[in-house]
Design an enzyme around this catalytic site. Structure first.
Site, short mmCIF file in Angstrom:
data_model
loop_
_atom_site.label_atom_id
_atom_site.label_comp_id
_atom_site.label_asym_id
_atom_site.label_seq_id
_atom_site.Cartn_x
_atom_site.Cartn_y
_atom_site.Cartn_z
N LYS A 153 0.87 -1.19 0.00
CA LYS A 153 0.00 0.00 0.00
C LYS A 153 0.90 1.23 0.00
O LYS A 153 1.18 1.82 1.06
CB LYS A 153 -0.93 -0.06 1.23
CG LYS A 153 -2.15 0.80 1.11
CD LYS A 153 -3.18 0.40 2.15
CE LYS A 153 -4.25 1.45 2.31
NZ LYS A 153 -5.07 1.69 1.14
N1 PMP Z 1 -7.82 -2.14 -2.99
C1 PMP Z 1 -7.28 -0.91 -2.90
C2 PMP Z 1 -6.59 -0.34 -4.08
C3 PMP Z 1 -7.39 -0.20 -1.69
O1 PMP Z 1 -6.86 1.02 -1.58
C4 PMP Z 1 -8.07 -0.77 -0.61
C5 PMP Z 1 -8.21 0.00 0.68
N2 PMP Z 1 -7.11 -0.19 1.50
C6 PMP Z 1 -8.60 -2.05 -0.76
C7 PMP Z 1 -8.46 -2.71 -1.97
C8 PMP Z 1 -9.28 -2.73 0.38
O2 PMP Z 1 -8.32 -3.08 1.34
P1 PMP Z 1 -8.72 -3.21 2.87
O3 PMP Z 1 -9.87 -4.12 2.93
O4 PMP Z 1 -7.50 -3.79 3.50
O5 PMP Z 1 -9.05 -1.84 3.35
#
Ligand code: PMP
Length: 297
Positions: A153
């Site tokens: 991320k």
């Molecule tokens: N895909 C992307 C590109 C994201 O930014 C997020 C948000 N973090 C998610 C999927 C979902 O991830 P999470 O469930 O860990 O928030």
């Protein structure tokens, strides 16, 4: 909206007022998007304020930093404790927590020398609506695993997300659905994607997507509720006119999708797997038991 003159953040080893924090402007994070962040939710549960899957989020932050060479001298327990302190100092209950790891001054294209940690939080009221999203397939492709550490991320990756969301809004849609570089369905700009077809849920396999913590939770919920989930490569043609679909993510939670490129999903949301998972997810984050309730339904 995010802060005021009283807001306290954790930045560079101390609690300071958000208005007084001084991040350095000669760093790669600001100039090149070379930073790592997380998005975490705190809920005012029946058992007090609880940060949902907090260890998983900080595990991913460590993984993301290591993936791109940002120094990560932090310990999970310390980070969890700091996060609760930020909530407490700002009197927050239902909140969004944003940890961010940035690099100290260095303008060259080499890995980070040292990092600094920020933890901010802001109010995030419970979402009560039953809104359904109308999506378009983005003209932007999801970033390629051949070019980026897609599973990390990293701040810079989100330029791709900003382009896709803005394009969708400019075209009159609520949000975008991005394909990967090979034309398979990948994910939303900030959420993972599931589609229901003939009694089975499908979701894009890992590879070109962020492995969402909510995605993993949804799969766990499906296993517990006995819904079949298959992770695979999905073509857009398989999504148009399917039974139902939803996005999931920490911020979005579980949110239904009404249509893709103006082609509606055929099931009523209330009859879909997504609607049952949405309820189960809400119960889970609020630490209510969902299995017994759904068994009665
Ligand atoms: N895909 C992307 C590109 C994201 O930014 C997020 C948000 N973090 C998610 C999927 C979902 O991830 P999470 O469930 O860990 O928030």
């Amino acid at each position: 909206m995010y802060y005021n003159e009283n807001t306290i953040i954790y930045f560079n080893n101390e609690f300071v007022k958000a208005t007084e924090a001084r991040p350095d402007i000669y760093g790669q994070s600001l100039h090149y998007g070379y930073a790592v962040f997380e998005g975490i939710r705190a809920y005012n549960t029946e058992n007090g304020v609880k940060i949902f899957k907090v260890a998983e989020h900080y595990d991913r932050m460590k993984f993301s930093c290591e993936a791109v060479g940002i120094p990560y001298p932090y310990d999970n327990n310390e980070l969890i404790d700091l996060s609760y302190q930020v909530l407490e100092k700002n009197n927050l209950r239902d909140a969004y927590i944003r940890p961010l790891v940035i690099c100290t001054p260095n303008m060259s294209l080499t890995k980070g020398k040292d990092s600094q940690l920020l933890i901010a939080a802001w109010d995030w009221g419970a979402y009560l609506g039953d809104r359904m999203l109308n999506l378009m397939i983005s003209s932007y492709r999801r970033i390629s695993p051949a070019s980026f550490k897609v599973q990390a991320k990293v701040s810079g990756h989100y330029i791709n997300s900003i382009m896709a969301t803005q394009e969708a809004k400019d075209c009159g849609f609520d949000e975008a659905l991005l394909l990967d570089v090979n034309g398979f369905v990948a994910e939303g700009p900030g959420a993972n994607f599931f589609v229901e077809k003939d009694g089975v849920l499908y979701t894009p396999q890992l590879g070109s997507i962020l492995p969402g913590i909510t995605r993993a939770t949804v799969i766990e919920i499906c296993n517990e509720l006995g819904f079949e989930v298959i992770e695979k490569q999905i073509l857009p043609e398989e999504v148009y006119g399917a039974d139902s679909a939803f996005f999931c993510g920490t911020a979005a939670e579980v949110i239904g999708i009404g249509s893709l490129d103006k082609v509606a999903f055929t099931k009523e949301w209330k009859d879909s797997f997504g609607s049952k998972i949405q309820k189960a997810y809400k119960d889970l984050v609020l630490e209510k038991s969902y299995k017994s309730e759904l068994a009665l339904a």
